[in-house]
Motif scaffolding. Structure first.
Motif: not given
Length: 355
Positions: A169-176
């Motif tokens: 899973r990428h978990e979230t595409a937002d680095p912050v």
């Protein structure tokens, strides 16, 4: 502030997604903001029709073998994080893993998912030996691995050993946002590099995210959909965030089942051929969560083949189900529950066939 879409306008966006399989980020965000019972019913009907047109009324089963709950990482949301000293740690040995798979084969499973924390004990060579043995015992099976971030060379060795699929899973595409869920040593850049390597090496690759994770916004979720749209994984895992009482996020609320289902429906129309599980987390948050996931467009369930005396120790979140229809021993119960909503269990590998 952007005006909320009317139901007809939102349904028109759903129609376009069904037709061309892509939308702009602001359109996904607008759809999520416009979510309603009426819009969800329209979306789910489209998603079900799409899934049934490609897969019929078949649901693919994957036998989940949770082989280790040791993990070197310290993700803030995870119950088996390194800093949780209250976990009863375990590792299954090769013979135990093969025994779980043998039971699964007899029950009709043709895909096995070997899932664990990022456990340094299970080197790529040790895991490659297990994969080769599993393939030798069951040549027609598919082997899926889910053991976190490894080097490209490690992924190559495991692929050569016979691993077919990999879930990460990428978990979230937002680095912050990613940085708010993980310690500094874990980065979105590293996660995305691993996903790219997996696809390049020929794995059927799975990405995905939690719905309702701490600090998440609808715009984050729109970004996740855009990432999936561009990356085009063969598998997508979307489940509600569920807290664990021994993590820094213990007091956070659980994610929304309704929003999770809505995202499953959008994902089905975006990636029509994708393998899309109705997750255990959905079944945990609602007694009929898995069935609701299937009626929203999912086409995979993953009953637990792990030794029963170890399942409680693989607790990524609180109150995880492991003894009912989500367990391999209760496969008959799962089949009955699926039959009540008009579906059957498929006894085959259930490979990705393209979009």
């Amino acid at each position: 502030m952007q005006e909320r879409l009317s139901v007809p306008a939102a349904c028109a966006l759903v129609d376009r997604l069904e037709s061309v399989h892509s939308l702009a980020r602001e359109e996904y965000a607008a759809l999520l903001a416009a979510r309603s019972d009426e819009l969800a019913a329209y979306l789910f009907a489209k998603a079900r029709a799409d899934a049934e047109g490609r897969f019929g009324k078949k649901i693919y089963i994957r036998g989940l073998i949770e082989f280790s709950n040791h993990c070197k990482n310290d993700c803030y949301y995870c119950g088996i994080r390194r800093s949780n000293r209250a976990v009863s740690r375990y590792r299954l040995d090769k013979e135990q893993i093969l025994s779980c798979a043998a039971l699964g084969w007899e029950l009709g499973f043709r895909t096995f998912v070997l899932q664990g924390g990022e456990d340094p004990y299970f080197t790529s060579r040790r895991m490659a030996d297990i994969v080769r043995a599993l393939k030798a015992a069951h040549p027609d099976c598919a082997v899926t691995l889910s053991m976190g971030e490894l080097s490209r060379e490690d992924y190559r060795l495991l692929r050569q050993a016979g691993a077919d699929r990999y879930l990460l899973r990428h978990e979230t595409a937002d680095p912050v946002h990613y940085a708010k869920l993980h310690p500094p040593r874990q980065t979105l850049e590293s996660r995305l590099a691993c996903l790219a390597a997996l696809k390049e090496l020929g794995y059927q690759t799975g990405a995905g995210f939690m719905v309702g994770s701490p600090y998440q916004t609808l715009d984050h979720l729109a970004g996740d959909l855009c990432f999936l749209q561009d990356f085009r994984p063969q598998m997508v895992g979307i489940g509600p965030y569920l807290p664990h009482h021994q993590t820094p996020f213990a007091g956070q609320p659980a994610g929304s089942m309704e929003l999770t289902l809505f995202l499953i429906g959008l994902c089905r129309l975006m990636l029509p051929g994708v393998l899309l599980p109705a997750t255990t987390a959905l079944g945990t948050i609602h007694p009929e969560g898995r069935e609701k996931g299937i009626l929203a467009g999912a086409n995979v369930v993953m009953p637990n083949l792990s030794p029963p005396d170890r399942r409680d120790s693989y607790a990524l979140y609180d109150n995880k189900l492991n003894t009912g229809a989500e367990s391999a021993e209760k496969l008959a119960e799962l089949k009955a529950r699926l039959a009540r909503i008009g579906y059957t269990v498929a006894i085959d590998r259930g490979d990705y066939t393209g979009s």
